[in-house]
Design an enzyme around this catalytic site. Structure first.
Site, short mmCIF file in Angstrom:
data_model
loop_
_atom_site.label_atom_id
_atom_site.label_comp_id
_atom_site.label_asym_id
_atom_site.label_seq_id
_atom_site.Cartn_x
_atom_site.Cartn_y
_atom_site.Cartn_z
N LYS A 59 0.79 -1.38 -0.31
CA LYS A 59 0.18 -0.02 -0.11
C LYS A 59 0.72 1.29 0.11
O LYS A 59 0.39 2.29 -0.22
CB LYS A 59 -0.95 0.12 1.19
CG LYS A 59 -2.03 -1.13 1.35
CD LYS A 59 -2.85 -1.18 -0.07
CE LYS A 59 -3.56 0.02 -0.23
NZ LYS A 59 -5.03 -0.41 -1.00
N1 PMP Z 1 -3.28 -7.18 1.77
C1 PMP Z 1 -3.08 -6.28 2.65
C2 PMP Z 1 -2.23 -6.51 3.91
C3 PMP Z 1 -3.53 -4.99 2.46
O1 PMP Z 1 -3.63 -4.01 3.48
C4 PMP Z 1 -4.29 -4.42 1.21
C5 PMP Z 1 -5.14 -3.34 1.26
N2 PMP Z 1 -6.40 -3.00 1.70
C6 PMP Z 1 -4.69 -5.64 0.24
C7 PMP Z 1 -3.80 -6.90 0.46
C8 PMP Z 1 -5.46 -5.25 -0.91
O2 PMP Z 1 -4.80 -4.44 -1.86
P1 PMP Z 1 -5.78 -3.71 -2.59
O3 PMP Z 1 -6.33 -2.66 -1.93
O4 PMP Z 1 -4.98 -3.08 -3.63
O5 PMP Z 1 -7.00 -4.27 -3.15
#
Ligand code: PMP
Length: 355
Positions: A59
């Site tokens: 992120k």
């Molecule tokens: N894994 C973790 C640990 C996250 O913090 C996030 C973000 N919310 C994600 C996966 C998912 O990624 P995205 O928001 O790009 O779908």
């Protein structure tokens, strides 16, 4: 006086390049081959080491993308406060880059998210407000609380990672092309979970633009609606719940609306935990649960298409931010979760049955 390097000591080429901001450390993460799972499936199972970003998660890319975009649009100026509702990682990225550019950060988080992420946010100097879990339709939902807080501040900026397309663009411009280049265009499959949808949407767009034959598979936890959405076009969800953090979405966010997904699988916590401990025991990787579900998805994809595929997934963050949960036997017991210690073959067999 500098000690002379012995022949046996490694020489780090990175030491020769100098950079002057934490933002420059975001992205360009290594692509790590997972040898045991690659051997067992006959596929190349490769994982982006996103836990190596300076804020410790995938992120950081979103945070940098959103901040840079807002600065260019004139929406964010030094002295302002960035406000965001987050599972924690986006907040950490925003707080980190915010500090380096003169912004303060106010973070709204569900109380179910790990204490370690809250501690880290506060260590970066962010203000954290914890709220009780509420559905998106409820005004008390953490996203709406963040938006209202931003509106109430004289100089607040709401990052809005779920619907701000600068999130997906960051992955379209960085994560996707990096995967393409690191595999020299040989990638056949990309596998990811979905929280905001930024990763899967941005990477799927970037890869399919380069080769429309690249397949994209979603790995969803129980209790979320995206599996039903991509499989059946509805937002149904089972009654289940999941220990995963950062993934599991009930609505089609603006970022998700751009996701080019071909297939999806839904994984129970029992198999996610087993993969988490496999990765620790066999590869020496201490990770979070969304990394484990991603690798489950990569293995399921390998079993579907057979040997010879080059499958890329994401190691989203490290296990240090879940010590009190995923790596705490008492917590696991309280969740009715047992690390069964399946053999690698048994783990693969269990994943082969997942729909
Ligand atoms: N894994 C973790 C640990 C996250 O913090 C996030 C973000 N919310 C994600 C996966 C998912 O990624 P995205 O928001 O790009 O779908």
């Amino acid at each position: 006086m500098t000690a002379r390097l012995q022949d046996s000591q490694p020489v780090f080429s990175a030491a020769r390049s100098v950079t002057d901001s934490v933002s420059a450390l975001v992205g360009n993460t290594p692509l790590l081959r997972l040898p045991r799972l690659s051997e067992l499936t006959g596929c190349e199972i490769l994982a982006k080491a996103e836990f190596m970003n300076p804020g410790g998660s995938v992120k950081d890319r979103t945070a940098l993308g959103i901040i840079s975009d807002a600065e260019q649009a004139g929406l964010l100026k030094p002295g302002m406060t960035i406000v965001e509702g987050t599972a924690g990682n986006t907040g950490i990225g925003l707080a980190m880059i915010g500090r380096s550019r003169g912004y303060s950060t106010l973070i709204v988080m569900n109380e179910t998210q790990s204490k370690e992420k809250v501690d880290l946010l506060r260590a970066y100097g962010a203000e954290v407000r914890r709220v009780t879990v509420a559905p998106y339709t409820d005004p008390g939902n953490y996203n709406h609380v963040a938006r209202r807080l931003a509106e109430s501040l004289p100089s607040g900026f709401w990052a809005n990672q779920f619907d701000n397309l600068a999130n997906r663009r960051a992955h379209y411009l960085t994560t996707g092309p990096e995967i393409w280049n690191q595999t020299e265009g040989s990638v056949t499959d990309f596998v990811s979970g979905l929280g905001t949808g930024g990763t899967i949407a941005g990477v799927s767009q970037a890869l399919k633009e380069r080769n429309p034959k690249v397949r994209v598979t979603l790995a969803d936890p129980y209790g979320a609606s995206m599996w039903s959405h991509f499989k059946y076009g509805n937002l149904d969800h089972d009654e289940g719940d999941s220990i995963t953090e950062g993934i599991g979405q009930a609505r089609i966010t603006q970022n998700t609306a751009g996701a080019l997904v071909d297939d999806c699988y839904r994984f129970a916590d029992s198999v996610i935990i087993e993969m988490l401990y496999h990765l620790r025991n066999v590869e020496g990787l201490c990770l979070g649960s969304s990394s484990a579900i991603n690798v489950c998805g990569a293995v399921r994809t390998a079993l579907k298409y057979g040997p010879g595929q080059t499958i890329v997934t994401i190691l989203c963050d490290g296990g240090a931010r879940y010590l009190s949960k995923l790596f705490n036997p008492e917590w696991l017991t309280a969740q009715n979760l047992v690390v069964r210690g399946l053999s690698d073959e048994e783990l693969i067999r269990e994943i082969s049955r997942v729909e």
